[in-house]
Design a protein around this motif. Structure first.
Motif, PDB file in Angstrom:
ATOM      1  N   PRO A 113      57.309 -38.327 -25.072  1.00  0.00           N
ATOM      2  CA  PRO A 113      57.992 -37.129 -24.579  1.00  0.00           C
ATOM      3  C   PRO A 113      58.379 -36.141 -25.674  1.00  0.00           C
ATOM      4  O   PRO A 113      58.377 -34.928 -25.439  1.00  0.00           O
ATOM      5  CB  PRO A 113      59.244 -37.697 -23.887  1.00  0.00           C
TER       6      PRO A 113
ATOM      7  N   CYS B  35      55.384 -34.155 -26.109  1.00  0.00           N
ATOM      8  CA  CYS B  35      54.964 -33.467 -24.881  1.00  0.00           C
ATOM      9  C   CYS B  35      55.993 -32.464 -24.367  1.00  0.00           C
ATOM     10  O   CYS B  35      55.733 -31.753 -23.388  1.00  0.00           O
ATOM     11  CB  CYS B  35      54.687 -34.492 -23.786  1.00  0.00           C
TER      12      CYS B  35
ATOM     13  N   SER C 173      58.702 -33.126 -22.757  1.00  0.00           N
ATOM     14  CA  SER C 173      59.013 -33.571 -21.399  1.00  0.00           C
ATOM     15  C   SER C 173      60.241 -34.482 -21.434  1.00  0.00           C
ATOM     16  O   SER C 173      60.725 -34.860 -22.507  1.00  0.00           O
ATOM     17  CB  SER C 173      57.822 -34.326 -20.807  1.00  0.00           C
TER      18      SER C 173
ATOM     19  N   ALA D 117      62.630 -31.560 -22.778  1.00  0.00           N
ATOM     20  CA  ALA D 117      62.016 -30.514 -21.956  1.00  0.00           C
ATOM     21  C   ALA D 117      62.647 -29.140 -22.128  1.00  0.00           C
ATOM     22  O   ALA D 117      62.470 -28.267 -21.274  1.00  0.00           O
ATOM     23  CB  ALA D 117      62.045 -30.916 -20.488  1.00  0.00           C
TER      24      ALA D 117
END
Length: 298
Positions: A193, A196, A198, A202
């Motif tokens: 994550p 990414c 995410s 995020a």
């Protein structure tokens, strides 16, 4: 009769107005690679599909596309493509999963270099970028032509990252002993994550550049290197046409106004003509205007 004549004239003007907005931007896609590239095109949600979504470009060949106003979408290059004995078409990099040369609504499989556009967005500006967020397979530049306003500059990635790609990110062709044909993003390679952007990462506050994205950024300072790399990677322009070049060659090409990226102004004999539908609409409008002129007593 006078009201009829007026209606015809107003219809002519309306058709001209519509025609002027049907195709607002011209994209020239130029292949300066030493091998064939198969461009792929994906329209964004709510915007029309273009007249083609995939085709082949031989070395030094170019193609022009007329793009509707307020269109959004992305362009990329597919490499090492072939058709198997059953007729299925596929590519080693950038494949869109359609099994045909036309992508027909399919997106690019990473890793792939992307040119992304939103035309006639906020303030009437086009927004565009070259992204390595989904990895890299080809050097690519985007050069605006004739635009004004905004941050109307060339962008892209002229470096060949396949050879310099970290071992953990390399996509090899031909198995062991083959060559690197693409470079994955850290997100695709590891699924973490933090790479990414995410889950807990995020937001711009929690997702920061990684050592891998910084390698991309160092090689290609104006390209997106990770999801929140907006500040140095998004460009804007008004009323421009665009040249997208695969494998640009700065040392051998005419420089753009800012002297950093090739302008790729040359268009080869392979350039495609404006679409037949556009020409047909234009002729129809001219015919209506001629009729209106005659009815008006001229």
């Amino acid at each position: 009769m006078a009201s009829f004549k007026l209606s015809i004239i107003l219809l002519s003007l309306s058709l001209l107005h519509i025609l002027s907005g049907v195709y607002s931007t011209t994209f020239t896609i130029l292949n300066k690679c030493s091998y064939t590239v198969w461009p792929g095109i994906l329209s964004g949600a709510g915007t029309p599909q273009l007249s083609t979504t995939g085709f082949a470009l031989q070395p030094d060949e170019s193609s022009t596309l007329d793009v509707p106003t307020s269109w959004s979408g992305r362009f990329w290059g597919r490499t090492r493509c072939a058709q198997d004995p059953t007729g299925k078409f596929s590519c080693v990099t950038g494949d869109c999963g359609s099994s045909t040369i036309e992508c027909a609504g399919g997106g690019a499989a990473p890793p792939v270099t992307l040119a992304e556009f939103t035309l006639n967005g906020a303030g009437g500006l086009d927004f565009y970028d070259v992204s390595l967020v989904d990895g890299y397979n080809l050097a690519m530049t985007v050069v605006p032509q004739g635009g004004t306003g905004g941050n109307c500059r060339s962008t892209g990635c002229v470096a060949d990252l396949n050879g310099a790609c970290p071992t953990a990110l390399k996509v090899m062709s031909g198995g062991e002993g083959g060559e690197s044909v693409a470079c994955k993003s850290a997100c695709e390679a590891f699924g973490d994550p933090q790479y990414c952007c995410s889950g807990d990462y995020a937001t711009p506050a929690t997702c920061k550049p990684s050592s891998y994205s910084e390698l991309f950024k160092a090689a290609c300072p104006r390209a997106y290197s990770y999801a929140y790399d907006d500040g140095t990677s998004t460009f804007t322009c008004a009323s421009a046409d665009y040249v997208i070049t695969f494998c640009p060659s700065p040392s051998a090409s005419v420089k753009s106004a800012n002297g950093e990226f090739p302008s790729a102004l040359e268009v080869s004999a392979g350039t495609r003509e404006a679409s037949a539908s556009f020409i047909g609409c234009f002729l129809a409008v001219m015919a209506v205007m001629a009729a209106a002129w005659t009815l008006a007593g001229h």
